[in-house]
Write a protein that holds these residues in place. Structure first.
Motif, PDB file in Angstrom:
ATOM      1  N   GLN A  23       0.837  -1.205   0.000  1.00 30.89           N
ATOM      2  CA  GLN A  23       0.000   0.000   0.000  1.00 30.89           C
ATOM      3  C   GLN A  23       0.870   1.253   0.000  1.00 30.89           C
ATOM      4  O   GLN A  23       0.587   2.211  -0.702  1.00 30.89           O
ATOM      5  CB  GLN A  23      -0.935  -0.017   1.217  1.00 30.89           C
ATOM      6  CG  GLN A  23      -2.100   0.923   1.095  1.00 30.89           C
ATOM      7  CD  GLN A  23      -3.025   0.566  -0.063  1.00 30.89           C
ATOM      8  OE1 GLN A  23      -3.105  -0.569  -0.505  1.00 30.89           O
ATOM      9  NE2 GLN A  23      -3.722   1.548  -0.562  1.00 30.89           N
ATOM     10  N   GLN A  24       1.959   1.234   0.785  1.00 31.85           N
ATOM     11  CA  GLN A  24       2.876   2.375   0.829  1.00 31.85           C
ATOM     12  C   GLN A  24       3.547   2.560  -0.535  1.00 31.85           C
ATOM     13  O   GLN A  24       3.693   3.681  -1.002  1.00 31.85           O
ATOM     14  CB  GLN A  24       3.931   2.170   1.909  1.00 31.85           C
ATOM     15  CG  GLN A  24       4.915   3.318   1.995  1.00 31.85           C
ATOM     16  CD  GLN A  24       5.985   3.096   3.047  1.00 31.85           C
ATOM     17  OE1 GLN A  24       6.024   2.054   3.689  1.00 31.85           O
ATOM     18  NE2 GLN A  24       6.860   4.056   3.217  1.00 31.85           N
ATOM     19  N   ASP A  25       3.933   1.460  -1.155  1.00 30.72           N
ATOM     20  CA  ASP A  25       4.560   1.532  -2.468  1.00 30.72           C
ATOM     21  C   ASP A  25       3.621   2.156  -3.492  1.00 30.72           C
ATOM     22  O   ASP A  25       4.049   2.922  -4.355  1.00 30.72           O
ATOM     23  CB  ASP A  25       4.968   0.145  -2.973  1.00 30.72           C
ATOM     24  CG  ASP A  25       6.076  -0.480  -2.147  1.00 30.72           C
ATOM     25  OD1 ASP A  25       6.847   0.260  -1.510  1.00 30.72           O
ATOM     26  OD2 ASP A  25       6.165  -1.721  -2.149  1.00 30.72           O
ATOM     27  N   LYS A  26       2.341   1.839  -3.389  1.00 31.39           N
ATOM     28  CA  LYS A  26       1.366   2.377  -4.338  1.00 31.39           C
ATOM     29  C   LYS A  26       1.319   3.896  -4.258  1.00 31.39           C
ATOM     30  O   LYS A  26       1.202   4.573  -5.272  1.00 31.39           O
ATOM     31  CB  LYS A  26      -0.011   1.775  -4.096  1.00 31.39           C
ATOM     32  CG  LYS A  26      -0.081   0.316  -4.510  1.00 31.39           C
ATOM     33  CD  LYS A  26      -1.440  -0.284  -4.224  1.00 31.39           C
ATOM     34  CE  LYS A  26      -1.455  -1.756  -4.575  1.00 31.39           C
ATOM     35  NZ  LYS A  26      -2.742  -2.387  -4.288  1.00 31.39           N
ATOM     36  N   GLY A  27       1.444   4.442  -3.041  1.00 31.36           N
ATOM     37  CA  GLY A  27       1.481   5.894  -2.870  1.00 31.36           C
ATOM     38  C   GLY A  27       2.717   6.492  -3.518  1.00 31.36           C
ATOM     39  O   GLY A  27       2.650   7.528  -4.178  1.00 31.36           O
ATOM     40  N   VAL A  28       3.845   5.833  -3.336  1.00 27.21           N
ATOM     41  CA  VAL A  28       5.099   6.295  -3.940  1.00 27.21           C
ATOM     42  C   VAL A  28       5.000   6.217  -5.455  1.00 27.21           C
ATOM     43  O   VAL A  28       5.396   7.146  -6.166  1.00 27.21           O
ATOM     44  CB  VAL A  28       6.294   5.461  -3.422  1.00 27.21           C
ATOM     45  CG1 VAL A  28       7.558   5.759  -4.207  1.00 27.21           C
ATOM     46  CG2 VAL A  28       6.508   5.707  -1.945  1.00 27.21           C
ATOM     47  N   ILE A  29       4.428   5.138  -5.961  1.00 33.93           N
ATOM     48  CA  ILE A  29       4.282   4.963  -7.405  1.00 33.93           C
ATOM     49  C   ILE A  29       3.385   6.062  -7.977  1.00 33.93           C
ATOM     50  O   ILE A  29       3.679   6.615  -9.038  1.00 33.93           O
ATOM     51  CB  ILE A  29       3.759   3.548  -7.735  1.00 33.93           C
ATOM     52  CG1 ILE A  29       4.863   2.525  -7.433  1.00 33.93           C
ATOM     53  CG2 ILE A  29       3.290   3.448  -9.185  1.00 33.93           C
ATOM     54  CD1 ILE A  29       4.412   1.082  -7.460  1.00 33.93           C
ATOM     55  N   ARG A  30       2.307   6.410  -7.263  1.00 34.82           N
ATOM     56  CA  ARG A  30       1.437   7.511  -7.730  1.00 34.82           C
ATOM     57  C   ARG A  30       2.217   8.817  -7.819  1.00 34.82           C
ATOM     58  O   ARG A  30       2.097   9.565  -8.783  1.00 34.82           O
ATOM     59  CB  ARG A  30       0.240   7.676  -6.803  1.00 34.82           C
ATOM     60  CG  ARG A  30      -0.905   6.748  -7.100  1.00 34.82           C
ATOM     61  CD  ARG A  30      -2.182   7.170  -6.368  1.00 34.82           C
ATOM     62  NE  ARG A  30      -2.038   7.175  -4.922  1.00 34.82           N
ATOM     63  CZ  ARG A  30      -2.178   6.109  -4.142  1.00 34.82           C
ATOM     64  NH1 ARG A  30      -2.477   4.943  -4.663  1.00 34.82           N
ATOM     65  NH2 ARG A  30      -2.027   6.206  -2.834  1.00 34.82           N
ATOM     66  N   LYS A  31       3.029   9.104  -6.788  1.00 35.01           N
ATOM     67  CA  LYS A  31       3.819  10.340  -6.792  1.00 35.01           C
ATOM     68  C   LYS A  31       4.811  10.352  -7.952  1.00 35.01           C
ATOM     69  O   LYS A  31       4.973  11.370  -8.642  1.00 35.01           O
ATOM     70  CB  LYS A  31       4.580  10.497  -5.473  1.00 35.01           C
ATOM     71  CG  LYS A  31       3.707  10.862  -4.311  1.00 35.01           C
ATOM     72  CD  LYS A  31       4.531  10.984  -3.048  1.00 35.01           C
ATOM     73  CE  LYS A  31       3.651  11.260  -1.857  1.00 35.01           C
ATOM     74  NZ  LYS A  31       4.416  11.347  -0.612  1.00 35.01           N
ATOM     75  N   ILE A  37       8.094  10.283 -13.748  1.00 31.34           N
ATOM     76  CA  ILE A  37       9.253   9.413 -13.647  1.00 31.34           C
ATOM     77  C   ILE A  37       8.861   8.012 -14.087  1.00 31.34           C
ATOM     78  O   ILE A  37       9.639   7.305 -14.708  1.00 31.34           O
ATOM     79  CB  ILE A  37       9.819   9.429 -12.215  1.00 31.34           C
ATOM     80  CG1 ILE A  37      10.363  10.832 -11.919  1.00 31.34           C
ATOM     81  CG2 ILE A  37      10.884   8.365 -12.018  1.00 31.34           C
ATOM     82  CD1 ILE A  37      10.754  11.075 -10.485  1.00 31.34           C
ATOM     83  N   LEU A  38       7.613   7.631 -13.744  1.00 32.01           N
ATOM     84  CA  LEU A  38       7.066   6.348 -14.185  1.00 32.01           C
ATOM     85  C   LEU A  38       6.001   6.593 -15.252  1.00 32.01           C
ATOM     86  O   LEU A  38       5.437   7.675 -15.337  1.00 32.01           O
ATOM     87  CB  LEU A  38       6.433   5.607 -13.002  1.00 32.01           C
ATOM     88  CG  LEU A  38       7.362   5.235 -11.862  1.00 32.01           C
ATOM     89  CD1 LEU A  38       6.580   4.594 -10.733  1.00 32.01           C
ATOM     90  CD2 LEU A  38       8.472   4.323 -12.331  1.00 32.01           C
ATOM     91  N   THR A  39       5.707   5.570 -16.037  1.00 27.20           N
ATOM     92  CA  THR A  39       4.652   5.672 -17.049  1.00 27.20           C
ATOM     93  C   THR A  39       3.294   5.788 -16.349  1.00 27.20           C
ATOM     94  O   THR A  39       3.169   5.508 -15.159  1.00 27.20           O
ATOM     95  CB  THR A  39       4.630   4.430 -17.962  1.00 27.20           C
ATOM     96  OG1 THR A  39       4.364   3.286 -17.152  1.00 27.20           O
ATOM     97  CG2 THR A  39       5.930   4.259 -18.707  1.00 27.20           C
ATOM     98  N   GLN A  40       2.273   6.178 -17.096  1.00 25.07           N
ATOM     99  CA  GLN A  40       0.933   6.325 -16.536  1.00 25.07           C
ATOM    100  C   GLN A  40       0.428   5.024 -15.918  1.00 25.07           C
ATOM    101  O   GLN A  40      -0.327   5.041 -14.961  1.00 25.07           O
ATOM    102  CB  GLN A  40      -0.053   6.803 -17.609  1.00 25.07           C
ATOM    103  CG  GLN A  40       0.102   8.252 -17.968  1.00 25.07           C
ATOM    104  CD  GLN A  40      -0.191   9.185 -16.802  1.00 25.07           C
ATOM    105  OE1 GLN A  40      -1.111   8.952 -16.024  1.00 25.07           O
ATOM    106  NE2 GLN A  40       0.602  10.234 -16.672  1.00 25.07           N
ATOM    107  N   GLN A  46       9.995   6.119 -17.307  1.00 24.54           N
ATOM    108  CA  GLN A  46       9.981   6.939 -18.512  1.00 24.54           C
ATOM    109  C   GLN A  46      11.392   7.019 -19.110  1.00 24.54           C
ATOM    110  O   GLN A  46      11.552   7.029 -20.315  1.00 24.54           O
ATOM    111  CB  GLN A  46       9.500   8.368 -18.198  1.00 24.54           C
ATOM    112  CG  GLN A  46       8.083   8.447 -17.742  1.00 24.54           C
ATOM    113  CD  GLN A  46       7.099   8.528 -18.887  1.00 24.54           C
ATOM    114  OE1 GLN A  46       7.410   8.269 -20.038  1.00 24.54           O
ATOM    115  NE2 GLN A  46       5.883   8.891 -18.563  1.00 24.54           N
ATOM    116  N   VAL A  47      12.387   7.101 -18.243  1.00 25.71           N
ATOM    117  CA  VAL A  47      13.766   7.268 -18.672  1.00 25.71           C
ATOM    118  C   VAL A  47      14.592   6.088 -18.152  1.00 25.71           C
ATOM    119  O   VAL A  47      14.712   5.896 -16.943  1.00 25.71           O
ATOM    120  CB  VAL A  47      14.354   8.598 -18.128  1.00 25.71           C
ATOM    121  CG1 VAL A  47      15.784   8.791 -18.559  1.00 25.71           C
ATOM    122  CG2 VAL A  47      13.497   9.773 -18.563  1.00 25.71           C
ATOM    123  N   PRO A  48      15.158   5.291 -19.039  1.00 26.99           N
ATOM    124  CA  PRO A  48      15.919   4.112 -18.613  1.00 26.99           C
ATOM    125  C   PRO A  48      17.081   4.434 -17.671  1.00 26.99           C
ATOM    126  O   PRO A  48      17.424   3.624 -16.818  1.00 26.99           O
ATOM    127  CB  PRO A  48      16.427   3.512 -19.918  1.00 26.99           C
ATOM    128  CG  PRO A  48      15.466   3.993 -20.954  1.00 26.99           C
ATOM    129  CD  PRO A  48      15.041   5.358 -20.491  1.00 26.99           C
TER     130      PRO A  48
END
Length: 61
Positions: A23-31, A37-40, A46-48
């Motif tokens: 659950q904590q990771d999901k918040g970080v992934i959203r940010k 930084i990450l794809t939608q 986004q950048v290797p």
């Protein structure tokens, strides 16, 4: 590395290794997705070079 940066790195590491995010990771992934930084989908960088940087940080641990 700051505590926040470390949390981001751990969340990214789980993403890199294909683990199910907590659950904590999901918040970080959203940010990281909002900052483009990450794809939608939140499942790829986004950048290797960012992925390589995170991988290197984790190897140094």
């Amino acid at each position: 590395m700051s505590t926040t940066g470390y949390a981001y790195a751990l969340s990214c590491a789980e993403l890199i290794h294909g683990e199910t995010p907590t659950q904590q990771d999901k918040g970080v992934i959203r940010k990281l997705t909002r900052k483009e930084i990450l794809t939608q989908e939140g499942n790829a960088f986004q950048v290797p070079l960012v992925q390589k940087y995170i991988e290197q940080l984790l190897e140094e641990e």
